[in-house]
Design a protein around this motif. Sequence first.
Motif, mmCIF file in Angstrom:
data_model
loop_
_atom_site.group_PDB
_atom_site.id
_atom_site.type_symbol
_atom_site.label_atom_id
_atom_site.label_comp_id
_atom_site.label_asym_id
_atom_site.label_seq_id
_atom_site.Cartn_x
_atom_site.Cartn_y
_atom_site.Cartn_z
ATOM 1 N N ASP A 154 0.809 -1.224 0.000
ATOM 2 C CA ASP A 154 0.000 0.000 0.000
ATOM 3 C C ASP A 154 0.839 1.269 0.000
ATOM 4 O OD1 ASP A 154 -0.153 0.916 3.241
ATOM 5 O OD2 ASP A 154 0.359 -1.164 2.832
ATOM 6 N N PHE A 163 3.394 4.746 -3.623
ATOM 7 C CA PHE A 163 2.722 5.411 -4.755
ATOM 8 C C PHE A 163 1.678 6.389 -4.216
ATOM 9 C CE2 PHE A 163 0.461 1.574 -3.706
ATOM 10 C CZ PHE A 163 -0.875 1.893 -3.816
ATOM 11 N N ASP A 164 1.248 7.272 -5.107
ATOM 12 C CA ASP A 164 0.268 8.288 -4.728
ATOM 13 C C ASP A 164 -1.135 7.761 -5.013
ATOM 14 O OD1 ASP A 164 -0.201 11.340 -4.175
ATOM 15 O OD2 ASP A 164 -1.451 10.811 -5.900
ATOM 16 N N TRP A 165 -1.915 7.529 -3.957
ATOM 17 C CA TRP A 165 -3.226 6.896 -4.150
ATOM 18 C C TRP A 165 -4.127 7.715 -5.072
ATOM 19 C CZ3 TRP A 165 -5.423 4.326 0.944
ATOM 20 C CH2 TRP A 165 -4.446 3.434 1.465
ATOM 21 N N ASN A 166 -4.172 9.031 -4.886
ATOM 22 C CA ASN A 166 -5.070 9.864 -5.712
ATOM 23 C C ASN A 166 -4.790 9.644 -7.195
ATOM 24 O OD1 ASN A 166 -4.668 11.210 -3.081
ATOM 25 N ND2 ASN A 166 -6.097 12.749 -3.863
ATOM 26 N N ILE A 169 -3.993 5.158 -8.292
ATOM 27 C CA ILE A 169 -5.085 4.169 -8.342
ATOM 28 C C ILE A 169 -5.945 4.445 -9.581
ATOM 29 C CG2 ILE A 169 -7.048 3.133 -7.137
ATOM 30 C CD1 ILE A 169 -5.750 3.861 -4.488
ATOM 31 N N ASN A 170 -6.170 5.713 -9.892
ATOM 32 C CA ASN A 170 -6.882 6.025 -11.136
ATOM 33 C C ASN A 170 -6.070 5.599 -12.357
ATOM 34 O OD1 ASN A 170 -9.374 7.051 -10.259
ATOM 35 N ND2 ASN A 170 -8.453 9.024 -9.760
ATOM 36 N N ILE A 192 -6.717 1.952 -12.941
ATOM 37 C CA ILE A 192 -8.034 1.763 -13.562
ATOM 38 C C ILE A 192 -7.931 1.952 -15.078
ATOM 39 C CG2 ILE A 192 -10.351 2.779 -13.778
ATOM 40 C CD1 ILE A 192 -10.444 1.777 -11.088
ATOM 41 N N ASN A 193 -7.274 2.996 -15.492
ATOM 42 C CA ASN A 193 -7.218 3.291 -16.927
ATOM 43 C C ASN A 193 -6.223 2.416 -17.669
ATOM 44 O OD1 ASN A 193 -9.307 5.315 -17.219
ATOM 45 N ND2 ASN A 193 -8.070 6.493 -15.781
ATOM 46 N N ILE A 242 -5.370 0.644 5.649
ATOM 47 C CA ILE A 242 -5.849 -0.164 4.525
ATOM 48 C C ILE A 242 -4.654 -0.870 3.889
ATOM 49 C CG2 ILE A 242 -6.912 -0.060 2.236
ATOM 50 C CD1 ILE A 242 -8.530 2.348 3.234
ATOM 51 N N MET A 282 -11.285 -2.784 -4.285
ATOM 52 C CA MET A 282 -12.006 -1.627 -4.831
ATOM 53 C C MET A 282 -11.839 -1.561 -6.342
ATOM 54 S SD MET A 282 -11.689 2.468 -3.941
ATOM 55 C CE MET A 282 -9.936 2.566 -4.315
ATOM 56 N N TRP A 305 -5.573 10.932 -0.512
ATOM 57 C CA TRP A 305 -6.139 9.587 -0.345
ATOM 58 C C TRP A 305 -5.281 8.719 0.574
ATOM 59 C CZ3 TRP A 305 -8.535 7.326 -5.490
ATOM 60 C CH2 TRP A 305 -9.476 8.244 -6.014
ATOM 61 N N ASN A 306 -3.970 8.747 0.402
ATOM 62 C CA ASN A 306 -3.091 7.897 1.237
ATOM 63 C C ASN A 306 -3.343 8.146 2.724
ATOM 64 O OD1 ASN A 306 -1.720 8.413 -1.363
ATOM 65 N ND2 ASN A 306 -0.132 7.030 -0.570
ATOM 66 N N ASN A 314 -7.233 6.509 5.336
ATOM 67 C CA ASN A 314 -6.892 5.807 6.573
ATOM 68 C C ASN A 314 -7.375 6.572 7.806
ATOM 69 O OD1 ASN A 314 -5.705 3.388 5.675
ATOM 70 N ND2 ASN A 314 -3.777 4.427 5.220
ATOM 71 N N ASP A 322 -10.772 7.957 -20.583
ATOM 72 C CA ASP A 322 -10.428 7.630 -19.199
ATOM 73 C C ASP A 322 -11.551 7.920 -18.204
ATOM 74 O OD1 ASP A 322 -8.038 6.897 -20.248
ATOM 75 O OD2 ASP A 322 -6.914 8.622 -19.510
ATOM 76 N N ILE A 323 -11.509 7.167 -17.102
ATOM 77 C CA ILE A 323 -12.458 7.410 -16.016
ATOM 78 C C ILE A 323 -11.677 7.668 -14.725
ATOM 79 C CG2 ILE A 323 -14.245 5.958 -17.069
ATOM 80 C CD1 ILE A 323 -13.614 3.796 -14.976
ATOM 81 N N ALA A 324 -12.381 8.116 -13.696
ATOM 82 C CA ALA A 324 -11.759 8.291 -12.376
ATOM 83 C C ALA A 324 -12.703 7.688 -11.342
ATOM 84 C CB ALA A 324 -11.525 9.772 -12.093
ATOM 85 N N ILE A 325 -12.135 7.234 -10.255
ATOM 86 C CA ILE A 325 -12.931 6.701 -9.147
ATOM 87 C C ILE A 325 -13.703 7.841 -8.502
ATOM 88 C CG2 ILE A 325 -12.779 5.614 -6.870
ATOM 89 C CD1 ILE A 325 -10.288 4.141 -7.861
ATOM 90 N N MET A 372 -15.351 1.000 -0.440
ATOM 91 C CA MET A 372 -14.161 0.342 0.106
ATOM 92 C C MET A 372 -14.109 0.485 1.631
ATOM 93 S SD MET A 372 -10.075 0.886 -0.717
ATOM 94 C CE MET A 372 -10.077 2.632 -0.332
ATOM 95 N N ILE A 395 -14.350 -2.583 4.360
ATOM 96 C CA ILE A 395 -13.241 -2.876 5.282
ATOM 97 C C ILE A 395 -13.715 -2.841 6.727
ATOM 98 C CG2 ILE A 395 -11.080 -1.879 6.188
ATOM 99 C CD1 ILE A 395 -10.298 -1.366 3.231
#
Lengths: 282, 282, 282, 282
Positions: free
Chosen positions: A140, A143-146, A149-150, A153-154, A181, A189, B145-146, B150, B178-181, B189, B193
């Motif tokens: 976890d 990396f930068d989640w914002n 993670i996108n 997805i792409n 997490i 997710m 997000w990181n 949490n 492209d899409i975004a969450i 999520m 959890i």
Amino acid sequence: MKTKDFRSIVTNYKAVFFDAFGVLKNHKGIIPGVENTFDFLDEQGIDYYILTNDASRSPEALAQVYQDKGMVGITTDKIISSGMLAHDWLKLKIKSGRVAYLGTEQSAHYIEKAGLETLSINRLNLEDVDDIKCLVFLDDEGFDWNDDINKVINLLRKKNMTVIVANTDVNYPVNRTDIAIAIGGISDMVEQILGRHFIRFGKPDAQMFMFAYEKACARQPMTRDDVLMVGDTLFTDIIGGNKFGMDTVLVLSGNTLPENAKMKIRSTGIIPTYVCGSVASF
Amino acid sequence: MKTKDFRSIVTNYKAVFFDAFGVLKNHKGIIPGVENTFDFLDEQGIDYYILTNDASRSPEALAQVYQDKGMVGITTDKIISSGMLAHDWLKLKIKSGRVAYLGTEQSAHYIEKAGLETLSINRLNLEDVDDIKCLVFLDDEGFDWNDDINKVINLLRKKNMTVIVANTDVNYPVNRTDIAIAIGGISDMVEQILGRHFIRFGKPDAQMFMFAYEKACARQPMTRDDVLMVGDTLFTDIIGGNKFGMDTVLVLSGNTLPENAKMKIRSTGIIPTYVCGSVASF
Amino acid sequence: MKTKDFRSIVTNYKAVFFDAFGVLKNHKGIIPGVENTFDFLDEQGIDYYILTNDASRSPEALAQVYQDKGMVGITTDKIISSGMLAHDWLKLKIKSGRVAYLGTEQSAHYIEKAGLETLSINRLNLEDVDDIKCLVFLDDEGFDWNDDINKVINLLRKKNMTVIVANTDVNYPVNRTDIAIAIGGISDMVEQILGRHFIRFGKPDAQMFMFAYEKACARQPMTRDDVLMVGDTLFTDIIGGNKFGMDTVLVLSGNTLPENAKMKIRSTGIIPTYVCGSVASF
Amino acid sequence: MKTKDFRSIVTNYKAVFFDAFGVLKNHKGIIPGVENTFDFLDEQGIDYYILTNDASRSPEALAQVYQDKGMVGITTDKIISSGMLAHDWLKLKIKSGRVAYLGTEQSAHYIEKAGLETLSINRLNLEDVDDIKCLVFLDDEGFDWNDDINKVINLLRKKNMTVIVANTDVNYPVNRTDIAIAIGGISDMVEQILGRHFIRFGKPDAQMFMFAYEKACARQPMTRDDVLMVGDTLFTDIIGGNKFGMDTVLVLSGNTLPENAKMKIRSTGIIPTYVCGSVASF
């Protein structure tokens, strides 16, 4: 389900499989008294392995923590991490191209050791994905989640590929009260949002137990009855061990609290062979 | 299911409910020709409302986009956002204390307008949570997000409180490919959890349709048969509209591609009354 | 969450919504002392409605049970069953053809009253399905599960149609210790196996509360703050009432046992405004 | 993913694992031309095993079907059924008492062969459950669903025990157009309603592949690369084979239709190594 002292249970088995977190370690480090238990196992000639849902660090690094506390019997070959199953899979199935990953550089060890070129998701360019053969969820951090993670997805929308989750845990404790997490939670997710089906490694999956069991059998002949699985979590350690055909001990030093154990066993229908307070001894 | 021209369908109804994204707008802005459709509706005396799973911007800001393109009939009172349902709930149920949120400052408008003190999750101190009465998922931007997801997990472990999700969508398009969450994906999520049950606002939920229907009935007497719901997504717009008892039109200008529409209707069992290419007209 | 006597709570509201099973009734019939509570409500001029996930019997039959015990205020118009929502939907949306159903002949009342021709699943011929417009899950009795659930599966594979579930409950108590699978549980299995999306009526859905609230408002002006929802189940009565914006009372005379209430509220995050032992009074 | 002729693929492997239904058999019996493929495998010295999610009949009975069609190489030891894994588990873990089951008397063979006393759910008396040690879901026939599924629910509420599901499939084809609910679908419903966690045997689980792989390795040394898994279902055969580290062939003679294969691979992210029309040859 019988509540008993760990020593009186374990002497009936040829080998023990331990979960790490909540059983041998907690947020403060190795649980005091655990070293005595390993001395006892060594004296009794009982073999042991540590089965851990972890892909953040190499087996060498994982073993070192026990070595540092004087448990010299816990060598690298005693450690079975879910990362190792991911590593074996990659080595077998990916022959060329790059492997993208979510995790730290340290976790990427499991890919590099398979002789493959790695690419952290945070360095991935979505315009240059043609030679990416596989995506691996490792850790976890790193990396930068914002953003990233996108990006995952792409990436998966752009190029269909097999996705490996090297640790199925959805969270982990960071101190006495707080949790974080885990990469398994993030992968759930992503899988949910895309409607895809990823390949997961880690308890309760049979492969983890098979890997350890084969190691144990190579040292001395035994059947599954001869192995005891020790864990703090019903949903991974205990149901996995039960399904594999081993006897199981639920310890109350981690995830399952003493005040809830009976109710949880009742409500989930996941029934350990034994319940123990802890494996530590003095 | 009958494929027909939108104008020939809509003239049989007293009011139309439109989804916004994929129906009236796409990643480039207002879909060309949509302005002609609203001129037509105005001429025919057909009332209209825009029902959007959105809590990132105020109804005023949402309406302004249409106003800027000359659709002067789309005033603030024509917009029903899922954020407005969250706002109404907060106004009714929270009388004091602070409301923590995930989202931008702009999205916090929905809480502030309810007369409540807001606290962005990125300014939350986990040692000072006693007066936090509620947590609201508003927007996927405006926090780290990181760290902050949490933080949400541990806030809810520390203090039990009702959690509101002000937009149930799990993703949204950001450009042609492209899409975004979306915040709904993140809330799923967290809920998973923790094993908790959050309160969700947005289509396909009946409250969204009820809100719009009451507005429409206040202007002229009608029954649910007199309303047409137009959307691009089977799982939100169409099943929600069907359940509420309205006729429904699936348009193929957004989420549901022309080549998949028939197969998706067949495999999901969510059957629109009509299918149209687009609501745009020239 | 405050534990209080029911009478001292209810006097702060203009109307009360009661769940039936576990609150007013149990497997032995009306819970003793409930009749006194209704006398008290009548004296205080507090309005009341019974919201029940039930499509097995007509509102008339449901009211009769209370009438027989002397609670003469509980007339048919005080009963809101999930079957009534299904009935309203059918009346609005189905104009011709036959409606297939799972349930007893008694439960088919909800379809017949909508002026539609009914067809029990056990009389359905899979070779003659062209004029079947809709399938309704009403009751767990009245058909052969072995044959007829498979018949449902193949009916829906043969002809795509909207499916209505008139009771979302997955089980119900049959005596002090035993439960039985309710029609909602069977519909979940069918939906899962086919990958379809059915339309469900019943708590916690907003439509149920809206239906009762409109009835209450027609008798005297009120806001949602003026209504108290009383239920024994967190996942239907309490989360539904909370979401609708009403205050809620969890009673411990049914589904939620006194010894588990605190833990369940904590683990689910579904928080009632009040907790009471029972609504009965002496 | 490459589309190729089955013979040209299979010659690169030392052993083949076949799914049975949709690959070798369909509702009419053995698929014509399959016998030629087995002749070819015999000629080429390629080993083969049949891995089937089936606990309704013994391996002997399953092999007989192939024997009767002249495929004399398909002996009992070539059959690996999910029932056999259940049998091994019971033999290892249950030492005394009775084992209750859902299924036909024929399916109970898997329990009896483990030396255990069986009790069909339809003969179970809920007042006499003390010596029942385990419950096994074997087959969808042999019991009354209305009565006996509810009996299962109350048995498990009365006495906590480990539950085994000996076939994970949720449905199976009964003729060219119709399907029936399999025991895996019924066990999912029971698990869901009770909130329990059962132990499941069958593809895609690793144990099934491990069992066959060990048999293959005992005849000649090989690695997982040397094995080809052939199946008609992405969610069981293909993802299971991929995870186990084997190459996989999706055939289009069963569950996955030619017109949907590409889209399903794309949407699920489950990618077979090859796609073939059928394994039959002439």
